[in-house]
Design an enzyme around this catalytic site. Structure first.
Site, short mmCIF file in Angstrom:
data_model
loop_
_atom_site.label_atom_id
_atom_site.label_comp_id
_atom_site.label_asym_id
_atom_site.label_seq_id
_atom_site.Cartn_x
_atom_site.Cartn_y
_atom_site.Cartn_z
CG HIS A 171 -17.49 2.94 39.49
ND1 HIS A 171 -18.21 3.24 40.63
CD2 HIS A 171 -16.86 4.09 39.13
CE1 HIS A 171 -18.00 4.49 40.96
NE2 HIS A 171 -17.21 5.05 40.05
CG HIS A 209 -21.35 5.53 38.45
ND1 HIS A 209 -20.14 5.12 37.96
CD2 HIS A 209 -21.29 6.88 38.56
CE1 HIS A 209 -19.36 6.17 37.78
NE2 HIS A 209 -20.03 7.25 38.14
#
Ligand code: PAF
Length: 278
Positions: free
Chosen positions: A31, A34
């Site tokens: 997501h 990250h």
């Protein structure tokens, strides 16, 4: 982007990669949290690798290892688009071959907060991250501050074991309504998603109490519990503690970590914020 699945090949790539080499260890289901780490890694380093490995050693027997969201094709596309050089994608047998026996234990700080309800967690994280460091040999490694205790554990490991890696961290990335991004958010139904907002709302309330002069850690913990429980979420822990040792505070001095773990249905979510005198 090259995909590497073996330790041998990863070591060979690292040995000839341009330096500094940056590594972003992940368990996939990527997501924006990250991706902020990936972008930072790309801008700070001349070579970049992202590992995607759902690490069995950090899950307890009754936890969600088998159901953990796996979204490899979309992860691969995101990493490719971000310009990552290598996706390291080992299988469990590559990291823990038959006869595997060695684990890393960072003492004391891992016995509190998440370590209480997930006694195997930090041992599994420290072990896999040390292995990833030894395999990829990064100069820099990037982790999110949502897992604040994990970050401190890894910094402690790197310091205590004289690792030649600099650990960088980036702030929590939130959805527009405040929910901290997490791979586990995909488990939430629309109603649970609403209950999950109690985590970030209770942290905002804590920040506001501190800003208005409240210094009693217990009063802040009590207010957080009240907000979360009103949303019928089940508290694992609420902590107002020292950000390095995780020892609970009574009277807040210069700063404190406010951290909580909450069960929303069968999903365990964590969130935190630092409160400090400005
Ligand atoms: O934060 C995570 O995703 C994991 O704990 C990590 C650091 C990749 C180790 O498996």
């Amino acid at each position: 982007m090259r995909t590497i699945q073996t330790v041998k090949e990863m070591k060979a790539w690292s040995a000839q990669a341009r330096r500094p080499l940056g590594l972003v260890p992940t368990m996939g289901c990527l997501h924006e949290g990250h991706m902020s780490l990936v972008r930072k890694c790309r801008s700070a380093c001349r070579s970049s690798a992202v590992s995607v490995f759902v690490n069995p050693a950090q899950f307890g027997p009754s936890e969600d290892l088998n159901g953990y969201p796996r979204t490899l094709e979309s992860d691969r596309k995101k990493l490719e688009d971000a310009g990552v050089d290598v996706l390291f994608l080992p299988g469990p047998g590559e990291i823990y071959p038959p006869g595997y026996k060695t684990y890393v234990n960072v003492e004391d700080i891992t016995s509190r907060l998440c370590g209480k309800s997930r006694p195997q967690f930090f041992r599994g994280v420290a072990t896999v991250v040390l292995k990833l460091f030894n395999i990829a040999r990064p100069d820099l490694a990037f982790f999110g501050e949502k897992d604040w205790q994990q970050l401190e554990t890894l910094r402690t490991m790197a310091r205590d074991l004289d690792l030649d890696v600099t650990i960088e961290s980036l702030p929590i990335v939130r959805e527009a309504d405040g929910l901290a991004m997490s791979s586990r958010n995909v488990y939430l139904s629309p109603e649970q998603r609403e209950s999950a907002l109690s985590l970030s709302r209770s942290l905002s309330a804590a920040r506001e109490m501190f800003r208005q002069g409240e210094r009693s850690a217990e009063k802040i913990r009590a207010r957080i519990r009240e907000i979360v429980e009103k949303q019928s979420a089940r508290i694992d822990y609420v902590s107002v503690c020292d950000p390095r040792t995780f020892v609970e505070q009574e009277k807040i001095g210069e700063k404190a970590l406010v951290a909580l773990a909450v069960w929303v249905g069968t999903t365990r979510l964590i969130d935190n914020c630092l409160i400090e005198r400005t």
